[in-house]
Design an enzyme around this catalytic site. Structure first.
Site, PDB file in Angstrom:
ATOM      1  N   ASP A 111       0.847  -1.148  -0.119  1.00  0.00           N
ATOM      2  CA  ASP A 111      -0.006  -0.119   0.110  1.00  0.00           C
ATOM      3  C   ASP A 111       0.825   1.284   0.223  1.00  0.00           C
ATOM      4  OD1 ASP A 111       0.910  -0.593   2.556  1.00  0.00           O
ATOM      5  OD2 ASP A 111      -0.934  -0.178   3.410  1.00  0.00           O
ATOM      6  N   ASP A 114       6.853   4.036   3.456  1.00  0.00           N
ATOM      7  CA  ASP A 114       7.270   4.802   4.519  1.00  0.00           C
ATOM      8  C   ASP A 114       8.561   4.938   4.769  1.00  0.00           C
ATOM      9  OD1 ASP A 114       6.920   6.728   6.422  1.00  0.00           O
ATOM     10  OD2 ASP A 114       5.704   5.329   7.574  1.00  0.00           O
ATOM     11  N   LYS A 142       5.700   8.101   0.555  1.00  0.00           N
ATOM     12  CA  LYS A 142       5.882   9.212   1.418  1.00  0.00           C
ATOM     13  C   LYS A 142       7.256   9.961   0.928  1.00  0.00           C
ATOM     14  CE  LYS A 142       3.399   7.852   5.435  1.00  0.00           C
ATOM     15  NZ  LYS A 142       3.255   7.684   6.809  1.00  0.00           N
ATOM     16  N   VAL A 164      -2.005   8.712   6.779  1.00  0.00           N
ATOM     17  CA  VAL A 164      -2.933   8.561   5.916  1.00  0.00           C
ATOM     18  C   VAL A 164      -3.789   7.230   6.225  1.00  0.00           C
ATOM     19  CG1 VAL A 164      -2.300   9.959   4.002  1.00  0.00           C
ATOM     20  CG2 VAL A 164      -1.682   7.601   3.840  1.00  0.00           C
TER      21      VAL A 164
HETATM   22  P1  IMP Z   1       7.580   0.959   5.997  1.00  0.00           P
HETATM   23  O1  IMP Z   1       7.947  -0.414   6.679  1.00  0.00           O
HETATM   24  O2  IMP Z   1       8.072   2.022   7.313  1.00  0.00           O
HETATM   25  O3  IMP Z   1       7.773   1.435   4.668  1.00  0.00           O
HETATM   26  O4  IMP Z   1       5.974   1.130   6.312  1.00  0.00           O
HETATM   27  C1  IMP Z   1       5.299   0.227   5.486  1.00  0.00           C
HETATM   28  C2  IMP Z   1       4.004  -0.226   6.045  1.00  0.00           C
HETATM   29  O5  IMP Z   1       3.797   0.638   7.356  1.00  0.00           O
HETATM   30  C3  IMP Z   1       2.728  -0.120   5.001  1.00  0.00           C
HETATM   31  O6  IMP Z   1       2.547  -1.444   4.527  1.00  0.00           O
HETATM   32  C4  IMP Z   1       1.591   0.282   5.898  1.00  0.00           C
HETATM   33  O7  IMP Z   1       0.857  -0.777   6.379  1.00  0.00           O
HETATM   34  C5  IMP Z   1       2.298   0.828   7.165  1.00  0.00           C
HETATM   35  N1  IMP Z   1       2.065   2.404   6.924  1.00  0.00           N
HETATM   36  C6  IMP Z   1       3.007   3.296   6.708  1.00  0.00           C
HETATM   37  N2  IMP Z   1       2.618   4.346   6.520  1.00  0.00           N
HETATM   38  C7  IMP Z   1       1.139   4.414   7.133  1.00  0.00           C
HETATM   39  C8  IMP Z   1       0.638   5.357   6.928  1.00  0.00           C
HETATM   40  O8  IMP Z   1       0.515   6.564   6.676  1.00  0.00           O
HETATM   41  N3  IMP Z   1      -1.032   5.189   7.152  1.00  0.00           N
HETATM   42  C9  IMP Z   1      -1.281   3.775   7.503  1.00  0.00           C
HETATM   43  N4  IMP Z   1      -0.439   2.563   7.384  1.00  0.00           N
HETATM   44  C10 IMP Z   1       0.885   3.157   7.214  1.00  0.00           C
HETATM   45 MG    MG Z   2       1.202  -2.621   5.323  1.00  0.00          MG
END
Ligand code: IMP
Ligand code: MG
Length: 189
Positions: A111, A114, A142, A164
């Protein structure tokens, strides 16, 4: 009798970033781009889409219906935002893929990108299993340095570094059913 009729997810939204139509248009364009690239791949490999749960469930459902290629789907579960957290706590693989992906063309679907921890974890995990090709697709990215530095071949929208919800994305496992993507009012968090 008191009913649940007033409990609507939309009421907790602050700003809408993308409405359903904008999302559908972008998902359609992404699918076309992916589809064109899949058509270029050598014919001897199977196509496997690896969907990262739970956040990508709506995105993958819409995306695959726009891909005419013969493909398989694998689901993996990664936890990174436990409970009410709105910042990533490091990705952890909860449930992995059962089937061999050796020699197959793999597309990871998530999705949102981040911190990059989730995508980096899954990419490393999958590349150890010798796929013929390995690409990744996210609906949202992001605009923060660690996200921009993470390898990802297909990106739906670049968004500001804000939390979000909607279209599969949750806060505390709520709001996934919102058909739009937006930010939450402070009182809702
Ligand atoms: P990362 O591992 O930090 O890149 O985060 C990725 C995962 O965190 C995504 O698969 C989302 O499930 C969750 N996530 C990151 N940012 C958001 C947000 O703004 N809203 C909801 N879920 C998020
Ligand atoms: Mg996720």
């Amino acid at each position: 009798m008191k009913t649940l009729s007033g409990h609507l997810v939309k009421a907790d939204l602050d700003k809408i970033l993308f409405d359903s139509e904008q999302i559908a248009t972008r998902v359609g364009a992404l699918a076309q781009e992916i589809s064109r690239d899949l058509d270029e791949l050598p014919a001897d490999g199977e196509i496997v889409l690896v969907s990262i749960l739970t956040g990508s469930l709506i995105f993958i459902a819409d995306l695959i219906r726009r891909l005419p290629q013969k493909l398989r789907i694998e689901l993996v579960t990664v936890k990174s935002y436990p409970g009410r957290a709105t910042t990533s706590r490091g990705a952890q693989l909860i449930d992995g893929i059962d089937e061999s992906i050796e020699g197959k063309h793999v597309l990871i679907v998530d999705d949102i990108l981040d911190s990059g921890a989730t995508l980096n974890l899954i990419r490393a995990e999958l590349s150890r299993r010798n796929p013929a090709s390995l690409r990744a697709c996210v609906l949202l990215r992001k605009q923060r340095p660690s996200a921009m530095a993470t390898t990802c071949e297909y990106i739906g929208f670049d968004i500001p570094d804000v939390f979000v919800v909607g279209y599969g994305l949750d806060f505390n496992n709520y709001y996934r059913n919102l058909p739009v993507i937006g930010t939450l009012r402070e009182e809702a968090m």
